[in-house]
Design a protein around this motif. Structure first.
Motif, PDB file in Angstrom:
ATOM      1  N   UNK A 290      21.176  96.117 -48.362  1.00  7.10           N
ATOM      2  CA  UNK A 290      19.677  97.022 -48.570  1.00  7.10           C
ATOM      3  C   UNK A 290      19.837  98.149 -47.729  1.00  7.10           C
ATOM      4  N   UNK A 291      20.440  98.112 -46.755  1.00  3.01           N
ATOM      5  CA  UNK A 291      20.615  99.458 -45.924  1.00  3.01           C
ATOM      6  C   UNK A 291      21.525 100.441 -46.492  1.00  3.01           C
ATOM      7  N   UNK A 292      22.238 100.284 -47.239  1.00  2.00           N
ATOM      8  CA  UNK A 292      23.077 101.222 -48.256  1.00  2.00           C
ATOM      9  C   UNK A 292      21.871 101.857 -49.059  1.00  2.00           C
TER      10      UNK A 292
ATOM     11  N   UNK B 272      28.765  92.070 -47.929  1.00  2.00           N
ATOM     12  CA  UNK B 272      28.076  91.339 -46.706  1.00  2.00           C
ATOM     13  C   UNK B 272      29.032  90.063 -46.088  1.00  2.00           C
ATOM     14  N   UNK B 273      29.625  89.553 -47.061  1.00  3.26           N
ATOM     15  CA  UNK B 273      30.638  88.398 -46.764  1.00  3.26           C
ATOM     16  C   UNK B 273      31.765  89.071 -46.022  1.00  3.26           C
ATOM     17  N   UNK B 274      32.249  89.973 -46.244  1.00  5.80           N
ATOM     18  CA  UNK B 274      33.284  90.726 -45.554  1.00  5.80           C
ATOM     19  C   UNK B 274      33.127  90.780 -44.096  1.00  5.80           C
ATOM     20  N   UNK B 275      31.846  91.299 -43.735  1.00  4.38           N
ATOM     21  CA  UNK B 275      31.559  91.427 -42.427  1.00  4.38           C
ATOM     22  C   UNK B 275      31.298  90.012 -41.657  1.00  4.38           C
ATOM     23  N   UNK B 276      30.417  89.102 -42.567  1.00  7.51           N
ATOM     24  CA  UNK B 276      30.014  87.811 -41.874  1.00  7.51           C
ATOM     25  C   UNK B 276      31.336  87.133 -41.517  1.00  7.51           C
ATOM     26  N   UNK B 277      32.383  86.986 -42.358  1.00  9.03           N
ATOM     27  CA  UNK B 277      33.292  86.150 -42.158  1.00  9.03           C
ATOM     28  C   UNK B 277      34.062  86.671 -40.625  1.00  9.03           C
ATOM     29  N   UNK B 278      34.086  87.862 -40.606  1.00 17.31           N
ATOM     30  CA  UNK B 278      34.859  88.443 -39.303  1.00 17.31           C
ATOM     31  C   UNK B 278      33.898  87.952 -38.159  1.00 17.31           C
TER      32      UNK B 278
END
Length: 252
Positions: free
Chosen positions: A187-189, A223-229
């Motif tokens: 949503x920020x994008x 979001x998952x790309x960041x969350x997994x990190x």
């Protein structure tokens, strides 16, 4: 499961990266405390469906008293605080000759002061336990971004907080690291798209397509790309990593 019986505070957890992170933590056994100024009913319902124990607190991270009270309530409810993930953030874009003092103050207060206040409130509980993981959210914009001098300054400051607290809290058993996302579709994008003209971008969609073509992975992030990190840095697998900023941008 990596986070069985761990208690995680996730700020900005009502949506986007924060909500996705909370959901993945819950799936791996964590108990969750969501801190947000937005409505948390949806994410709380989602987390409850996983069977995890969850509480939610309405918290303005720029207000020290609210932050301390929410952290205290979390500790009183769960009896421990093991993980802090600070995903709360805002954008107020503008070029330097148009940026208002309010736009500067809001972004610095939420993104930078908020990071400081939540760490200040949570660290004593972790120190008493002799263990803890703190993951802050910086941004690729920390390296510089047109029309985002406020955001760039705040997110560069988050990296400074990360390094400083890693030195201060490491002897107390606490790891402190940061994630710096690139272009992530959240949503920020959409906020970013709406403010594109203020950054001198005439056609946001065209600029997004150009970004994808120049990105080695040829897509924007999820979001998952960041969350997994984030989950990696919050886990015991990262116990010998501290003071670092991991860029999650799809590019070197």
């Amino acid at each position: 499961m990596r986070f069985q019986d761990k208690v995680a505070i996730v700020t900005g957890g009502s949506r986007g990266i924060g909500a996705t992170t909370a959901q993945l933590l819950a799936k791996e056994g964590a108990k969750i405390a969501i801190f947000d100024v937005q409505d948390t009913s949806s994410i709380v319902a989602d987390l409850q469906e996983t069977g995890t124990e969850v509480i939610a607190e309405t918290v303005d991270l720029t207000k020290a008293a609210q932050v301390k009270e929410a952290v205290s309530k979390t500790y009183a409810h769960f009896g421990q605080i093991d993980i802090l993930i600070n995903c709360a953030g805002v954008l107020q874009d503008n070029l330097i000759d148009q940026m208002t003092e309010q736009e500067w103050d809001v972004v610095i207060d939420v993104n930078l002061k908020g990071s400081y206040l939540i760490c200040q409130a949570a660290a004593p509980y972790m120190s008493a336990e002799g263990t803890g993981k703190i993951v802050l959210i910086s941004s690729q914009a920390a390296l510089g971004a047109v029309g985002r001098v406020n955001y760039a300054a705040a997110k560069a400051g988050v990296q400074g907080i990360t390094r400083s607290l890693s030195m201060e809290l490491g002897p107390k058993g606490i790891n402190v690291n940061a994630i710096a996302p690139g272009f992530i579709d959240t949503e920020m994008s959409l906020v970013s798209a709406n403010s594109a003209a203020k950054r001198g971008i005439a056609d946001f969609q065209k600029a997004k397509e150009a970004f994808i073509q120049h990105n080695p992975i040829r897509r924007t992030g999820k979001p998952e790309d960041v969350a997994y990190a984030i989950l990696f840095l919050a886990s015991e697998q990262a116990s010998y990593i501290t003071g670092q900023t991991l860029y999650v941008t799809g590019a070197p």
